[in-house]
Design a protein around this motif. Sequence first.
Motif, mmCIF file in Angstrom:
data_model
loop_
_atom_site.group_PDB
_atom_site.id
_atom_site.type_symbol
_atom_site.label_atom_id
_atom_site.label_comp_id
_atom_site.label_asym_id
_atom_site.label_seq_id
_atom_site.Cartn_x
_atom_site.Cartn_y
_atom_site.Cartn_z
ATOM 1 N N ARG A 133 -5.271 -5.447 -9.045
ATOM 2 C CA ARG A 133 -4.291 -4.360 -9.128
ATOM 3 C C ARG A 133 -4.677 -3.180 -8.227
ATOM 4 O O ARG A 133 -5.806 -2.689 -8.281
ATOM 5 N N LEU A 134 -3.723 -2.770 -7.368
ATOM 6 C CA LEU A 134 -3.949 -1.598 -6.503
ATOM 7 C C LEU A 134 -3.635 -0.337 -7.293
ATOM 8 O O LEU A 134 -2.604 -0.236 -7.934
ATOM 9 N N ARG A 135 -4.571 0.625 -7.265
ATOM 10 C CA ARG A 135 -4.342 1.893 -7.966
ATOM 11 C C ARG A 135 -4.532 3.026 -6.951
ATOM 12 O O ARG A 135 -5.157 2.830 -5.915
ATOM 13 N N ASN A 136 -3.994 4.138 -7.296
ATOM 14 C CA ASN A 136 -4.157 5.357 -6.485
ATOM 15 C C ASN A 136 -3.830 5.101 -5.016
ATOM 16 O O ASN A 136 -4.711 5.187 -4.146
ATOM 17 N N LEU A 137 -2.643 4.767 -4.748
ATOM 18 C CA LEU A 137 -2.236 4.495 -3.371
ATOM 19 C C LEU A 137 -2.126 5.797 -2.594
ATOM 20 O O LEU A 137 -1.206 6.585 -2.803
ATOM 21 N N ALA A 138 -3.061 6.042 -1.725
ATOM 22 C CA ALA A 138 -3.064 7.297 -0.967
ATOM 23 C C ALA A 138 -2.066 7.231 0.182
ATOM 24 O O ALA A 138 -1.328 8.170 0.427
ATOM 25 N N ARG A 139 -2.076 6.112 0.879
ATOM 26 C CA ARG A 139 -1.201 5.992 2.055
ATOM 27 C C ARG A 139 -0.321 4.756 1.872
ATOM 28 O O ARG A 139 -0.604 3.671 2.392
ATOM 29 N N ASP B 41 2.545 4.109 3.049
ATOM 30 C CA ASP B 41 3.229 3.640 4.257
ATOM 31 C C ASP B 41 2.399 2.637 5.054
ATOM 32 O O ASP B 41 2.922 1.886 5.866
ATOM 33 N N GLU B 42 1.087 2.606 4.821
ATOM 34 C CA GLU B 42 0.236 1.656 5.542
ATOM 35 C C GLU B 42 0.175 0.314 4.836
ATOM 36 O O GLU B 42 -0.528 -0.610 5.284
ATOM 37 N N LEU B 43 0.891 0.224 3.715
ATOM 38 C CA LEU B 43 0.836 -0.995 2.899
ATOM 39 C C LEU B 43 1.759 -2.055 3.503
ATOM 40 O O LEU B 43 2.869 -2.286 3.030
ATOM 41 N N THR B 44 1.263 -2.712 4.550
ATOM 42 C CA THR B 44 2.087 -3.749 5.177
ATOM 43 C C THR B 44 1.204 -4.754 5.916
ATOM 44 O O THR B 44 0.135 -4.403 6.419
ATOM 45 N N GLY B 45 1.655 -6.029 5.903
ATOM 46 C CA GLY B 45 0.914 -7.088 6.588
ATOM 47 C C GLY B 45 -0.376 -7.445 5.843
ATOM 48 O O GLY B 45 -0.478 -7.239 4.630
ATOM 49 N N ASP B 46 -1.368 -7.973 6.626
ATOM 50 C CA ASP B 46 -2.659 -8.343 6.009
ATOM 51 C C ASP B 46 -3.439 -7.069 5.705
ATOM 52 O O ASP B 46 -3.770 -6.312 6.622
ATOM 53 N N LEU B 47 -3.718 -6.862 4.441
ATOM 54 C CA LEU B 47 -4.479 -5.660 4.076
ATOM 55 C C LEU B 47 -5.980 -5.932 4.265
ATOM 56 O O LEU B 47 -6.414 -7.079 4.118
ATOM 57 N N PRO B 48 -6.760 -4.891 4.590
ATOM 58 C CA PRO B 48 -8.215 -5.111 4.764
ATOM 59 C C PRO B 48 -8.829 -5.694 3.493
ATOM 60 O O PRO B 48 -8.432 -5.323 2.381
ATOM 61 N N LYS B 49 -9.774 -6.563 3.731
ATOM 62 C CA LYS B 49 -10.463 -7.203 2.584
ATOM 63 C C LYS B 49 -11.145 -6.109 1.754
ATOM 64 O O LYS B 49 -11.785 -5.205 2.304
ATOM 65 N N GLU B 50 -10.964 -6.196 0.472
ATOM 66 C CA GLU B 50 -11.602 -5.206 -0.399
ATOM 67 C C GLU B 50 -12.846 -5.829 -1.040
ATOM 68 O O GLU B 50 -12.753 -6.865 -1.698
#
Lengths: 594, 192
Positions: free
Chosen positions: A201-207, A209-218
């Motif tokens: 689960r993604l929490r505290n989305l700061a940006r 608008d950058e949420l697109t395509g392959d997201l960096p590995k966490e």
Amino acid sequence: MRLFQSSTTSVGLLVLILIFVLLIALIVVFSQQILINLAGVDVQANIVAYVVAIAFPLILLGLIVFQIVRLIRERAAGRSGSRLKTRLILFFVLIALLSSIPQALLSVNFINSAINFWLEARLGDALRGGLSISLEYYRGAVENLRSFNQSSLMPFVLQDLDRNPERLWKNVRTVNSEVQFIQIFTEDGSEVLFRGDQEGRLRNLARFDELTGDLPKEDREDVSLLRNASVYEVRGRQYTVVVGRLMPEDFDNKARRLTESLEIFNQLNRYKRLFRLVLIFFYFFFSFPIFLLSILVSFLLTEEIIRPIVNLEEATRRVAEGDFSFRILHRSADELSHLVGSFNRMVSELSHSREKLRQSEKISAWQEIAQRLAHEIKNPLTPIKLSAQRILKKYTAGPQTERGEFQKVLEASISAIVREVDNLNDLLVEFREFARLPMPRLQSIALRELVEDVAEMYTNLSANVTIDSSHISEDSLIRGDPNQIKQVFANLLRNAIQAMPKGGEISVRSGDVNKENRRYCRIWIKDSGEGIPEEIRTRVFEPYFTSKREGTGLGLAIVERIIFDHDGNIWFETQEGVGTTFIIDLPLGLRDEF
Amino acid sequence: MRRSKAKGFIPIFAFLLLLTPVLSPAQEARLEASLRGQRVYGSIEYTGSQSQEVLASLWDGLKAEITFQVRLYRQNRGFFSFIGDRLLIERRVSQIAYFDFYENRYKIQRDGEPFGGYSAEAEFLESFFSVASVELGEIEPSDAQNHYLLGRVRMMPVKIIAPLNIITLFSSGTAFITPWIETKLKARGEEQ
């Protein structure tokens, strides 16, 4: 009884070996730290490492040079045991070299083999292959999420977003079982749906608008997450759909270890030759102090080994010089200890035998003296007795005897009695002097002054004899009792004058000599008399032996006794018709004491 | 002008002579100083020609390391000038770069912490070879003309892990060190 400590034995050796092991352990333990510190960027920060790395071998080298210089000086001074010590040290060094050289060759060979083994091409291929598989797996997972999230199925699946979210999640899982969570946001970033593993689960989305395509590995502590985001329009509204999966547990750590291993392998491979040289250099860099330490220990060990032998040699020399009070202490129970024990017993027995011999010699000497004394006393008794009998006879003859004749006999007899009694008195005085010579009171004496004092007395007694003491150095000092030494010169000069009835020259000269590591003053007293006949030369120093009519025979015996009491020596050289030279060695006097 | 640069010690020199190290060829760096209010900042950039070497080593799975060293000095004038200038502060910034094969990006760690990821080579190289606005403490702006900055850069195209990095003592090809560069700190009126 003087005791000589022979050896510190096993305790000393144990301490020595303990120090050796401790120092080697320190080198081994800290060598890696020193290596790391030396490799540091900042020279000043690693000053301690530099100083240790340079100073330690230098200190060892300095100590060895000091020991070598000491050994050379000992050899030059002829100190006992120095030659044996040199041989033993050379032997130890040779042994150290014999063990070190093959060991060094083996180690260099081992370093070469190990580097070649580690950097075997197959190992590099395996690491690269491992990374390739890992990357393939990772990219496959990323691609899978991307293709699913961008597939034409997704708009259909999303139709259930409002009506039946559970069915939506079930359909996602049915279509792609690798998707482990789904999260859907509205345009303004509000979450409208999350299903699946809560870890994703993604929490505290700061940006947002950058949420697109392959997201960096966490990367998290023990898990890493892959996500893909796509934008869809469902019934006129835009939604951002994030699908993702959890990578297998510890995937990230394993992948990191793999890349690190590949990094080390590539580093080693790139600088293989240089690294090999550096390893060999540092092998010698750390071995050299150990080698120096071995040499230093061999010096100390040699000292331990030869000490009992040197002590034994010293003790033998002292015994040979007549010091029977010498004993050696040896605490260990080895063969050397048995040898020392035997030596001590031998010296003890020798001392007892010598004491017995001295006693018997003393008794026989006294017996001889008693016989001589009886003989000497008996000789004047006859003229005394005859003189007394003559007086008595003349006296008993009475009136028939003329008064003048009696007086004549009386005068002659009394003179004879007085003369013989005087002779007896002289004899007893000299005998007492010989028997009761006091212990010398030693001090430093100016030889020339003393000889000139004595010579002055005897030059006046004989006008035909000249005494030349000009060859005695004015700085010449001897150690002795002034009165006793004066008596020595008086007796010798008197003998020399008596040996030259027609006159002549007595020459006294001196010089320094070394005997058995001790310095002596040698004095020559030379006359130009008749010399000593061969048949009596061996008896010259015997008490009561004399070749002169009026001598007591104690003069030279007293001289010899005084010289021996002064730790000196006396002998003579003579040639009939040419003269006699008495030679005396006396210990040198001390300038400070004078 | 006398400076309190790093002074060697005789044993170190003896040791270095013993090891007969080959001195690194001189490389260039650019240093800029700025004064914002009372705060002094230094920006330093490595201008050497090892960028392709760095990229090649990163593609081989290796790491590259660059260390920036900036010092702020105050000039000693008059009688005490013989003791050299006073070092007020020194800052070091160390950057390690590697290529993340999983994400297909260049990554930089600054002083051990993640600093950034770059897909474009040019952007990555610019970020790796320079460090901007390193804070160097505060001074009185009116006294700025008496201060100056010294900086140098040490760059290793291949970051060699300890204790393997001992080989840097023996070879010039493993690390490039620039000479110390000086930049005067301009007084407020002199700034453009």
